[in-house]
Design a protein around this motif. Structure first.
Motif, PDB file in Angstrom:
ATOM      1  N   TRP A  68       0.977  -1.256   0.147  1.00  0.00           N
ATOM      2  CA  TRP A  68       0.048   0.213   0.107  1.00  0.00           C
ATOM      3  C   TRP A  68       0.919   1.209   0.075  1.00  0.00           C
ATOM      4  CZ3 TRP A  68      -0.742   4.390   3.186  1.00  0.00           C
ATOM      5  CH2 TRP A  68      -1.793   5.048   2.804  1.00  0.00           C
ATOM      6  N   ARG A  69       2.000   1.325   0.785  1.00  0.00           N
ATOM      7  CA  ARG A  69       2.488   2.269   0.966  1.00  0.00           C
ATOM      8  C   ARG A  69       3.530   2.669  -0.705  1.00  0.00           C
ATOM      9  NH1 ARG A  69       3.206   7.201   2.787  1.00  0.00           N
ATOM     10  NH2 ARG A  69       5.259   7.692   3.292  1.00  0.00           N
ATOM     11  N   LEU A  70       3.821   1.573  -1.174  1.00  0.00           N
ATOM     12  CA  LEU A  70       4.481   1.667  -2.444  1.00  0.00           C
ATOM     13  C   LEU A  70       3.449   2.477  -3.632  1.00  0.00           C
ATOM     14  CD1 LEU A  70       6.249  -1.651  -2.894  1.00  0.00           C
ATOM     15  CD2 LEU A  70       7.435   0.597  -2.396  1.00  0.00           C
ATOM     16  N   GLN A  71       2.229   2.144  -3.262  1.00  0.00           N
ATOM     17  CA  GLN A  71       1.379   2.493  -4.056  1.00  0.00           C
ATOM     18  C   GLN A  71       0.635   4.220  -3.756  1.00  0.00           C
ATOM     19  OE1 GLN A  71      -1.718  -0.401  -3.874  1.00  0.00           O
ATOM     20  NE2 GLN A  71      -0.655  -1.823  -5.287  1.00  0.00           N
ATOM     21  N   HIS A  72       1.018   4.358  -2.568  1.00  0.00           N
ATOM     22  CA  HIS A  72       0.614   5.575  -2.027  1.00  0.00           C
ATOM     23  C   HIS A  72       1.826   6.342  -1.328  1.00  0.00           C
ATOM     24  CE1 HIS A  72      -2.918   3.005  -2.120  1.00  0.00           C
ATOM     25  NE2 HIS A  72      -3.682   4.138  -2.407  1.00  0.00           N
ATOM     26  N   PRO A  73       2.786   6.477  -2.212  1.00  0.00           N
ATOM     27  CA  PRO A  73       3.943   7.573  -1.609  1.00  0.00           C
ATOM     28  C   PRO A  73       3.800   8.780  -0.945  1.00  0.00           C
ATOM     29  CG  PRO A  73       4.064   7.339  -4.012  1.00  0.00           C
ATOM     30  CD  PRO A  73       2.952   6.674  -3.608  1.00  0.00           C
ATOM     31  N   LYS A  74       2.821   9.439  -1.218  1.00  0.00           N
ATOM     32  CA  LYS A  74       2.432  10.623  -0.827  1.00  0.00           C
ATOM     33  C   LYS A  74       1.463  10.754   0.501  1.00  0.00           C
ATOM     34  CE  LYS A  74       4.548  13.075  -4.462  1.00  0.00           C
ATOM     35  NZ  LYS A  74       4.330  13.858  -5.668  1.00  0.00           N
ATOM     36  N   ILE A 123      -2.243   6.859   6.061  1.00  0.00           N
ATOM     37  CA  ILE A 123      -1.516   5.728   6.612  1.00  0.00           C
ATOM     38  C   ILE A 123      -2.270   4.953   7.712  1.00  0.00           C
ATOM     39  CG2 ILE A 123       0.617   4.963   7.507  1.00  0.00           C
ATOM     40  CD1 ILE A 123       1.681   7.199   6.163  1.00  0.00           C
ATOM     41  N   GLU A 124      -2.924   5.761   8.738  1.00  0.00           N
ATOM     42  CA  GLU A 124      -3.435   5.313   9.910  1.00  0.00           C
ATOM     43  C   GLU A 124      -4.731   4.456   9.514  1.00  0.00           C
ATOM     44  OE1 GLU A 124      -4.559   8.427  12.657  1.00  0.00           O
ATOM     45  OE2 GLU A 124      -3.998   7.124  14.229  1.00  0.00           O
ATOM     46  N   THR A 125      -5.587   5.141   8.565  1.00  0.00           N
ATOM     47  CA  THR A 125      -6.831   4.622   8.189  1.00  0.00           C
ATOM     48  C   THR A 125      -6.465   3.219   7.312  1.00  0.00           C
ATOM     49  OG1 THR A 125      -7.657   6.635   7.808  1.00  0.00           O
ATOM     50  CG2 THR A 125      -8.809   4.810   6.795  1.00  0.00           C
ATOM     51  N   ALA A 126      -5.376   3.029   6.402  1.00  0.00           N
ATOM     52  CA  ALA A 126      -5.119   1.850   5.896  1.00  0.00           C
ATOM     53  C   ALA A 126      -4.710   0.741   6.740  1.00  0.00           C
ATOM     54  CB  ALA A 126      -4.117   2.094   4.592  1.00  0.00           C
ATOM     55  N   LEU A 127      -3.718   1.381   7.627  1.00  0.00           N
ATOM     56  CA  LEU A 127      -3.171   0.401   8.694  1.00  0.00           C
ATOM     57  C   LEU A 127      -4.432  -0.086   9.664  1.00  0.00           C
ATOM     58  CD1 LEU A 127      -0.928  -1.158   9.904  1.00  0.00           C
ATOM     59  CD2 LEU A 127      -0.525   0.776  11.331  1.00  0.00           C
ATOM     60  N   ASP A 128      -5.320   0.723  10.017  1.00  0.00           N
ATOM     61  CA  ASP A 128      -6.431   0.296  10.835  1.00  0.00           C
ATOM     62  C   ASP A 128      -7.402  -0.537  10.213  1.00  0.00           C
ATOM     63  OD1 ASP A 128      -5.737   1.444  13.015  1.00  0.00           O
ATOM     64  OD2 ASP A 128      -6.979   3.212  12.835  1.00  0.00           O
ATOM     65  N   GLU A 129      -7.554  -0.742   8.877  1.00  0.00           N
ATOM     66  CA  GLU A 129      -8.536  -1.350   8.066  1.00  0.00           C
ATOM     67  C   GLU A 129      -7.701  -2.836   8.179  1.00  0.00           C
ATOM     68  OE1 GLU A 129      -8.606  -0.358   3.743  1.00  0.00           O
ATOM     69  OE2 GLU A 129      -9.972   1.436   4.552  1.00  0.00           O
ATOM     70  N   ARG A 130      -6.373  -2.860   7.901  1.00  0.00           N
ATOM     71  CA  ARG A 130      -5.775  -4.239   7.796  1.00  0.00           C
ATOM     72  C   ARG A 130      -5.729  -4.831   9.311  1.00  0.00           C
ATOM     73  NH1 ARG A 130      -4.740  -1.382   3.786  1.00  0.00           N
ATOM     74  NH2 ARG A 130      -4.252  -2.146   1.984  1.00  0.00           N
ATOM     75  N   LEU A 131      -5.473  -3.987  10.391  1.00  0.00           N
ATOM     76  CA  LEU A 131      -5.295  -4.615  11.471  1.00  0.00           C
ATOM     77  C   LEU A 131      -6.756  -5.127  12.009  1.00  0.00           C
ATOM     78  CD1 LEU A 131      -2.846  -2.216  13.353  1.00  0.00           C
ATOM     79  CD2 LEU A 131      -2.437  -4.547  12.842  1.00  0.00           C
TER      80      LEU A 131
END
Ligand SMILES: [Zn+2]
Length: 119
Positions: A23-29, A35-43
């Motif tokens: 995800w980070r590679l696809q969203h470098p900015k 980032i927090e939202t993406a991490l929370d979804e996965r966690l």
């Protein structure tokens, strides 16, 4: 506690970590909030699955397999509850994740109260 939890949970953790890297590679900015939202979804997915596994390992998941002394009592009259099958109970937890729990449904032979015992 089932022994195979280790392998399953390890896989879940790996999926969170590799998913986040990708995800980070696809969203470098991405902003910190994104980032927090993406991490929370996965966690959140990992959390729900672990919650299901731990809850299914509890005695309340299958009351018919417990001894009379361990069986939950009726909150209304105190009689020992009788197991009446194990329907799938769906609950929604954090991050909008659905938990599917196979839980004993119990009925009180004295007063007729029916409930999913806690625990
Ligand atoms: Zn009762």
């Amino acid at each position: 506690m089932r022994d195979d939890f280790d392998a399953v949970w390890q896989e879940l953790a790996n999926a969170v970590m590799s998913g986040m890297k990708e995800w980070r590679l696809q969203h470098p900015k991405a902003t910190l909030r994104e980032i927090e939202t993406a991490l929370d979804e996965r966690l959140g997915k990992m959390r729900a699955r672990m919650l299901e596994d731990v809850a299914l390992a509890s005695a309340a998941a299958d009351v018919s397999q417990t001894s009379e002394a361990e069986r939950p009592r009726c909150p209304t009259c105190g009689a020992v509850l009788t197991a009446r099958g194990q329907p799938i109970r769906e609950l929604t937890t954090h991050f909008d994740q659905t938990l599917r729990l196979k839980r004993s449904y119990t009925v009180c032979p004295a007063c007729g109260t029916g409930l999913f015992p806690p625990g």
